[in-house]
Design an enzyme around this catalytic site. Structure first.
Site, PDB file in Angstrom:
ATOM      1  N   ASN A 130       0.849  -1.206   0.000  1.00 53.39           N
ATOM      2  CA  ASN A 130       0.000   0.000   0.000  1.00 53.39           C
ATOM      3  C   ASN A 130       0.877   1.247   0.000  1.00 53.39           C
ATOM      4  OD1 ASN A 130      -2.353   1.488   0.021  1.00 53.39           O
ATOM      5  ND2 ASN A 130      -2.488   1.521   2.254  1.00 53.39           N
ATOM      6  N   ALA A 175      -8.531   7.322  16.823  1.00 52.26           N
ATOM      7  CA  ALA A 175      -9.594   7.919  17.645  1.00 52.26           C
ATOM      8  C   ALA A 175     -10.920   7.182  17.464  1.00 52.26           C
ATOM      9  CB  ALA A 175      -9.769   9.389  17.275  1.00 52.26           C
ATOM     10  N   TYR A 178     -12.281  -2.408  11.585  1.00 58.29           N
ATOM     11  CA  TYR A 178     -10.998  -1.672  11.641  1.00 58.29           C
ATOM     12  C   TYR A 178     -10.743  -1.181  13.062  1.00 58.29           C
ATOM     13  CZ  TYR A 178      -7.983   2.367  11.656  1.00 58.29           C
ATOM     14  OH  TYR A 178      -7.009   3.277  11.991  1.00 58.29           O
ATOM     15  N   PHE A 192      -6.318  11.419  15.434  1.00 55.32           N
ATOM     16  CA  PHE A 192      -7.582  11.947  14.948  1.00 55.32           C
ATOM     17  C   PHE A 192      -7.524  11.928  13.417  1.00 55.32           C
ATOM     18  CE2 PHE A 192     -10.326  12.803  18.547  1.00 55.32           C
ATOM     19  CZ  PHE A 192      -9.503  12.285  19.542  1.00 55.32           C
TER      20      PHE A 192
END
Ligand code: WQD
Length: 351
Positions: free
Chosen positions: A42, A137, A160, A189
């Site tokens: 990735n 978060a 996830y 975040f």
């Protein structure tokens, strides 16, 4: 003979990825050599050339899969890292709902493989590398209020987030069983933006799931318009509010956390965010100012799983690490645009 800690590299799993490449640059800026562990599933090998151009130093590279524990043990033998930052993983919420086994395998299995390799290395050299873990978060689910502190209830709304919570819990259990495990859990975040050079940045494969890369692709002409997922939330303008954090601020947070552990700090968990929430439409407006172009958008239906608003209380990271975000939304957008306009097709530009 063991090399002094300062000369031993920091191991970055997933170090060729979006967060990893920026963390590598920040580590170089702080004087740490780096060994990047990545299978490029990735990410793109060209990232390493760009890192070298930015920092004048090329990280060592170990190309392979963190799930291959025997190979990972050989990486530890070759490099004897001073610390490990574990970023390798998959992070698309929607994909995790469609393919949860992939997420359990890579995110949880990969972390177990790493922990086994670290434990094996300790038997070789008699010490355990400190570990920094990339969390999120979204382990807070839909918060009852904002801003969010680290003692908020933990849950998960997607496979996830579930994987990240499980790894946090595994690391906690291991730390309680053996105090020699020193772990920093960093709850991100919304990382956005790019290094100011425009040489490295976010390069999602396929259609971006996240707001900033999608807006960026609208600006560069790869997408026709933005779909705003709902304008009827109880927020300043009805659109979703998030805590967007410049990726270089996030990267510098990793350096602070790594150095704290290397200096003997006990295990900790911190939020990495600005403490400021911005709505979708505020991001669109900021990006238009940064790129000098209109960003056409249409109001669409809410996206399943989205919450109205969440942003951090970053006070603990400031108090513990002396870290706080320094870059504002305008700089996030201008740096994201610098990357996108220099690399309209990302790292695959020259292919
Ligand atoms: C932000 C806001 C959307 C796209 C996700 C993951 C989280 C983390 C960051 C890994 C929301 C709105 C988005 C679009 C839109 N990833 N939006 N149109 O959902 O807060 O967090 O990415 O750690 O785990 O959950 O980020 O950028 O997808 O969405 O209107 O095309 O933008 O509704 O309000 P999110 P996001």
């Amino acid at each position: 003979m063991t090399a002094p800690t300062s000369q031993r590299p920091v191991m970055l799993t997933g170090g060729a990825g979006y967060i990893g490449s920026h963390t590598c640059v920040a580590l170089h800026e702080a004087g740490h050599p780096v060994v990047v562990v990545d299978d490029f599933s990735n990410s793109h090998p060209r990232v390493l050339d760009r890192i070298e151009t930015i920092s004048g130093v090329r990280p060592s590279l170990e190309r392979g899969d963190v799930l291959d524990t025997a190979w990972l043990c050989s990486v530890f033998e070759r490099h004897d890292p001073a610390a490990v930052i574990h970023l390798a993983g998959v992070k698309a919420v929607g994909e995790s709902v469609a393919n949860p086994i992939k997420y359990f395998d890579i995110n949880i299995g990969g972390s177990i493989s790493l922990m086994k390799a670290m434990q094996a290395h300790r038997q070789q050299v008699g010490r355990l590398s400190p570990l920094v873990f990339s969390s999120t978060a979204t382990v807070y689910g839909e918060p009852s209020r904002v801003p969010i502190t680290e003692d908020f209830p933990l849950t998960f709304e997607s496979p996830y987030a579930h994987t990240k919570l499980v790894v946090e819990q595994m690391l906690g259990a291991v730390g309680r069983s053996e105090s020699s495990w020193k772990v920093a859990v960093l709850r991100y975040f919304n990382p956005v933006g790019a290094h100011r050079s425009g040489l490295i940045g976010e390069d999602p494969s396929g259609t971006p799931n996240n707001l900033m890369p999608f807006v960026s692709q609208v600006a560069v002409g790869r997408q026709a318009h933005l779909n705003v997922f709902g304008d009827d939330y109880p927020t300043i303008d009805g659109t979703g509010v998030r805590d967007y954090l410049h990726v270089m601020d996030l990267a510098e947070g990793h350096v602070r956390a790594t150095q704290a552990l290397m200096d003997g700090c006990d295990s900790f968990t911190v939020n990495l965010g600005t403490g400021i929430g911005h709505s979708v439409l505020q991001v669109v407006k900021a990006f238009e100012a940064a790129c000098g172009k209109p960003i056409p958008y249409r109001i669409a239906a809410r996206r399943p799983g989205d919450v109205a608003a969440y942003f951090a209380d970053p006070g603990k990271a400031h108090k513990l690490l002396g870290w706080q975000a320094r870059r504002d939304l305008g700089q996030m957008c201008s740096d994201a645009w610098a990357w996108q306009s220099l690399n309209p097709k990302g790292y695959r530009e020259q292919e």
